[in-house]
Design an enzyme around this catalytic site. Structure first.
Site, PDB file in Angstrom:
ATOM      1  N   ILE A  99       0.829  -1.198   0.000  1.00 59.16           N
ATOM      2  CA  ILE A  99       0.000   0.000   0.000  1.00 59.16           C
ATOM      3  C   ILE A  99       0.867   1.252   0.000  1.00 59.16           C
ATOM      4  O   ILE A  99       1.981   1.242   0.510  1.00 59.16           O
ATOM      5  CB  ILE A  99      -0.968  -0.025   1.221  1.00 59.16           C
ATOM      6  CG1 ILE A  99      -1.948   1.152   1.190  1.00 59.16           C
ATOM      7  CG2 ILE A  99      -0.211  -0.116   2.533  1.00 59.16           C
ATOM      8  CD1 ILE A  99      -3.084   1.052   2.209  1.00 59.16           C
ATOM      9  N   CYS A 100       0.342   2.310  -0.583  1.00 57.60           N
ATOM     10  CA  CYS A 100       0.940   3.636  -0.588  1.00 57.60           C
ATOM     11  C   CYS A 100       2.189   3.654  -1.475  1.00 57.60           C
ATOM     12  O   CYS A 100       2.105   3.418  -2.660  1.00 57.60           O
ATOM     13  CB  CYS A 100       1.226   4.094   0.841  1.00 57.60           C
ATOM     14  SG  CYS A 100       1.640   5.839   1.015  1.00 57.60           S
ATOM     15  N   ALA A 101       3.353   3.895  -0.902  1.00 54.88           N
ATOM     16  CA  ALA A 101       4.600   3.891  -1.668  1.00 54.88           C
ATOM     17  C   ALA A 101       5.153   2.479  -1.850  1.00 54.88           C
ATOM     18  O   ALA A 101       5.956   2.237  -2.749  1.00 54.88           O
ATOM     19  CB  ALA A 101       5.640   4.769  -0.974  1.00 54.88           C
TER      20      ALA A 101
END
Length: 180
Positions: A99-101
């Site tokens: 998730i995210c980066a």
């Protein structure tokens, strides 16, 4: 068993919300400390890991989760043990969730080539070869990616769905949205 890898600088909600959803589903979850037994989130809160990466044993892995955050994502990616764990997950067909980066870790390894994926805006170039999606949470085969903290419950529920089925994921969704 689901293993959540934490490194200093991780985004706390991106780790804890999926852990909460999985625990509600009756899934065994363990936190693996990559940078030590006490891992400091980007907000400064410390989380005590169930084990450190140096004693992590890969024998019972159903899924691995890589939370984002900075510099947490970079700390995960720079760990040879995390790299080996991702490779092992690929080899056994385990679910790989980022998730995210953190989807950038998978992109740099070439694991997203020709797969639909998403990430935090600004990291798209790192998803090498991926079919970029505008969706907040994407599952393509055994890889689940998500945009960031704002969708971490949906991310967790998608992992539940992949491991335990849609009916249980929907039941959990309903149970956490009751208002009385």
């Amino acid at each position: 068993m689901v293993y959540v890898f934490l490194a200093d600088g991780f985004e706390i909600i991106e780790a804890m919300a999926p852990i909460d959803m999985l625990t509600r589903a009756g899934v065994d979850v363990k936190i693996v400390g990559v940078t030590g037994e006490l891992v400091k989130a980007s907000c400064g809160i410390e989380v005590k890991a169930d084990m450190t990466i140096d004693i992590f044993d890969f024998y019972d892995v159903e899924a691995i989760i890589l939370p984002g955050g900075m510099p947490g994502t970079l700390n995960l990616e720079n760990s040879s043990a995390v790299q080996k764990s991702v490779d092992n997950a690929v080899n056994i067909g385990a679910l790989i969730c980022a998730i995210c980066a953190a989807p950038s870790i998978l992109g740099h390894k070439g694991l997203l080539s020709e797969k639909e994926a998403t990430c935090f805006p600004g990291f798209e170039e790192a998803l090498e070869g991926a079919k970029l999606s505008d969706s907040y949470v994407v599952r393509d085969g055994n890889i689940i990616t998500a945009r960031g903290a704002g969708v971490c419950i949906e991310f967790g529920l998608e992992i539940v769905k992949a491991l335990k089925g849609n009916e249980l994921a929907q039941s959990i969704r309903k149970s956490i949205q009751k208002y009385e």
